[in-house]
Write an enzyme that holds these catalytic residues in place. Structure first.
Site, PDB file in Angstrom:
ATOM      1  N   LYS A   1       8.855 -17.342 -10.242  1.00 59.91           N
ATOM      2  CA  LYS A   1       7.688 -17.844  -9.508  1.00 59.91           C
ATOM      3  C   LYS A   1       6.451 -17.007  -9.806  1.00 59.91           C
ATOM      4  CE  LYS A   1       7.621 -21.571  -7.466  1.00 59.91           C
ATOM      5  NZ  LYS A   1       8.777 -22.139  -6.812  1.00 59.91           N
TER       6      LYS A   1
ATOM      7  N   LYS B   1      15.234 -33.039 -17.460  1.00 62.12           N
ATOM      8  CA  LYS B   1      15.740 -33.614 -16.218  1.00 62.12           C
ATOM      9  C   LYS B   1      14.605 -34.340 -15.513  1.00 62.12           C
ATOM     10  CE  LYS B   1      17.529 -30.819 -13.127  1.00 62.12           C
ATOM     11  NZ  LYS B   1      18.364 -29.929 -12.308  1.00 62.12           N
TER      12      LYS B   1
ATOM     13  N   LYS C   1       9.447 -34.379 -10.638  1.00 58.86           N
ATOM     14  CA  LYS C   1       8.146 -34.849 -10.200  1.00 58.86           C
ATOM     15  C   LYS C   1       7.024 -34.119 -10.937  1.00 58.86           C
ATOM     16  CE  LYS C   1       5.783 -35.833  -5.890  1.00 58.86           C
ATOM     17  NZ  LYS C   1       6.168 -36.719  -4.783  1.00 58.86           N
TER      18      LYS C   1
END
Ligand code: TRP
Ligand code: SF4
Length: 336
Positions: free
Chosen positions: A120, A203, A206
């Site tokens: 992150k 995969k 969104k």
């Protein structure tokens, strides 16, 4: 076995990112629905976790509508609020109390080593020094989510395994210091459904915009399927195709009737079918697969305060459990 004949207590959470896609459904959500038969299930929209990576008022304004859309998807998929506890994380603020108390038994080094944290930081173009303190504590909050309800089983994807390992270490430490209080939660791995995205490369996701939303209309689905990449070597209609490298074929295998698959393969490799028709066929299969989901979703959406009622009821029940746990933790930690 618990006294009510269930195998145990499940807790799982999803960040409210809005409408879910087929990959979310075939992965996590369908599994959540099935688990309701065997476990007491608690499902949570983790809005505080979402705040760890949001930035500013515009982002924050999306949380509420995103929760609403996601909960509609859960309910339409078959999460049954009569059976399971469904609620929003921030509506039970006790989790933040437990998060603070657990942070007293969590060495910083454990958190800085978590692979999702390091990733992150990189993604956000920050450093470990500049990143917000909440993000470092993300897995501590996740632990609090789970153990506030003394859940023993946590259905998650494999990316979450390090968080569950950490949760068990925190629990062991807490129990060591203050006496046996929490069960050590076990990850229950969700099989990777491998729903390939429309780009054929990744995969379904969104953020990559290669996805098919569950709540789309049949027309929208058909339109998006029409943009899917196929066998890159099949340039002309007369060229035979290679189903093995075509993601439309891979999606057919999941969503078209088993009896159609051999025919699709045959017609593709002999150029008897073109990609345009093949995609129309796929869209029809997916629309058929989602028909009852969409019907239920529309039905729930048309009831004015249904989602809100479900969430209020869920919050009330969850809070009753949470308050008991906090009372117990206060006693153990000398705060009562
Ligand atoms: N960290 C999880 C994710 O990103 C979401 C989550 C928050 C969660 N709290 C949880 C999952 C508790 C399982 C249990 O997907
Ligand atoms: Fe893929 Fe179908 Fe085209 Fe074959 S006919 S390449 S399976 S889209």
């Amino acid at each position: 076995m618990t006294s009510d004949g269930k195998k145990g207590t499940i807790f799982s959470g999803m960040r409210p990112t809005g409408k879910l896609h087929l990959g979310n459904y075939m992965g996590a959500l369908e599994n959540w629905v099935t688990l309701q038969n065997d476990y007491n299930c608690i499902y949570c929209a983790v809005d505080i976790h979402a705040l760890t990576t949001l930035d500013g008022a515009t982002d924050v304004a999306e949380i509420k509508p995103n929760i609403h859309d996601m909960i509609l998807d859960w309910l339409a998929a078959g999460i049954d609020p009569e059976e399971s506890l469904v609620f929003v994380q921030s509506s039970v603020p006790e989790v933040m109390t437990l998060h603070t108390l657990l942070s007293m038994v969590t060495p910083l080094g454990w958190l800085l080593r978590v692979p999702t944290f390091k990733e992150k930081v990189r993604q956000m173009d920050e450093t470990e020094e500049s990143v917000n303190y909440g993000l470092v504590g993300y897995p501590v909050l996740q632990t609090a989510d789970i153990i506030l309800y003394k859940a023993d089983t946590v259905p998650v994807g494999k990316d979450q395994v390090p968080h569950l390992e950490l949760a068990r270490e925190i629990v062991r430490r807490f129990n060591n210091h203050y006496g046996e209080t929490f069960p050590e939660p076990q990850a229950k791995l969700t099989e990777d459904a491998l729903i390939v995205g429309l780009d054929g490369q990744n995969k379904m996701s969104k953020s990559l915009d290669n996805h098919l939303e569950l709540a789309d209309s049949p027309e929208e689905t058909a339109k998006r399927v029409a943009t899917a990449f196929t066998d890159p070597q099949r340039l002309r209609r007369a060229d035979p195709g290679r189903p093995e490298v075509c993601n439309v074929y891979s999606l057919h295998k999941t969503f078209s009737p088993a009896g159609d698959i051999a025919t699709i393969h045959e017609e593709c490799t002999t150029a008897a079918r073109g990609c345009v028709d093949c995609k129309r066929h796929l869209a029809a299969s997916i629309n058929n697969y989602l028909e009852s989901f969409r019907e239920r979703r529309r039905e729930f959406e048309s009831r004015p305060s249904y989602v809100q009622d479900v969430l209020e009821d869920g919050a009330k029940k969850a809070q009753a459990i949470a308050q008991k746990t906090i009372q117990e933790v206060y006693e153990k930690m000398g705060l009562a």
